[in-house]
Design a protein around this motif. Sequence first.
Motif, PDB file in Angstrom:
ATOM      1  N   PHE A 195      -1.166   1.181  -6.376  1.00  0.00           N
ATOM      2  CA  PHE A 195      -2.276   0.238  -6.393  1.00  0.00           C
ATOM      3  C   PHE A 195      -1.761  -1.191  -6.277  1.00  0.00           C
ATOM      4  O   PHE A 195      -0.771  -1.551  -6.901  1.00  0.00           O
ATOM      5  N   SER A 240      -3.198  -3.668  -7.555  1.00  0.00           N
ATOM      6  CA  SER A 240      -3.475  -4.316  -8.836  1.00  0.00           C
ATOM      7  C   SER A 240      -2.426  -4.024  -9.903  1.00  0.00           C
ATOM      8  O   SER A 240      -2.405  -4.688 -10.934  1.00  0.00           O
ATOM      9  N   ILE A 253     -10.085   1.254 -11.895  1.00  0.00           N
ATOM     10  CA  ILE A 253      -9.746   0.750 -10.568  1.00  0.00           C
ATOM     11  C   ILE A 253      -9.792   1.924  -9.593  1.00  0.00           C
ATOM     12  O   ILE A 253      -9.045   2.889  -9.739  1.00  0.00           O
ATOM     13  N   GLY A 255      -7.525   3.685  -4.717  1.00  0.00           N
ATOM     14  CA  GLY A 255      -6.065   3.657  -4.627  1.00  0.00           C
ATOM     15  C   GLY A 255      -5.574   4.586  -3.531  1.00  0.00           C
ATOM     16  O   GLY A 255      -6.364   5.087  -2.732  1.00  0.00           O
ATOM     17  N   ASP A 271      -9.724  -1.341  -6.001  1.00  0.00           N
ATOM     18  CA  ASP A 271      -8.457  -2.070  -6.076  1.00  0.00           C
ATOM     19  C   ASP A 271      -8.543  -3.355  -5.246  1.00  0.00           C
ATOM     20  O   ASP A 271      -8.198  -4.438  -5.718  1.00  0.00           O
TER      21      ASP A 271
END
Length: 140
Positions: free
Chosen positions: A16, A18, A48, A51, A86
């Motif tokens: 990811f 993030s 989130i 991904g 994400d």
Amino acid sequence: KAKAPGAGAAGAAAGFESDALFAQIKGGIAADGANLVKAIKGVYLMKITGGPDGATKQWTIDLKTGTGSVTEGTGAKPDCTITVSDANFMALASGKANPQQLFMGGKLKLAGNMALAMKLEKVLKAKAPGAGAAGAAAGF
């Protein structure tokens, strides 16, 4: 997508985008957690989505107890759960996306304490010092 130098591109390539941002937030909370706990007084669960291979990842940001913490997965009972992709979370953190527009467009979902969701900006600003010029320029 172009990455800013030092944005953690190596870590993001494996999963990811993030992940690197949560590491920065973790560093910022480690540095100033006591003040953030006083200001926020809540626990966020970040879901989130979007991904690799459609995967979903969860992060718990506990700013209710002690000096705060960020952990992958579920932890303390959340006061506010935020579900976002994400890509949209990265756009939100960099100031390129407006949280109200994402919410109204159904791209950001909230459950629980909405007032706590409004304090998310303070959490995103909790990145470690020097964690990204783009974030600083965007006001985060």
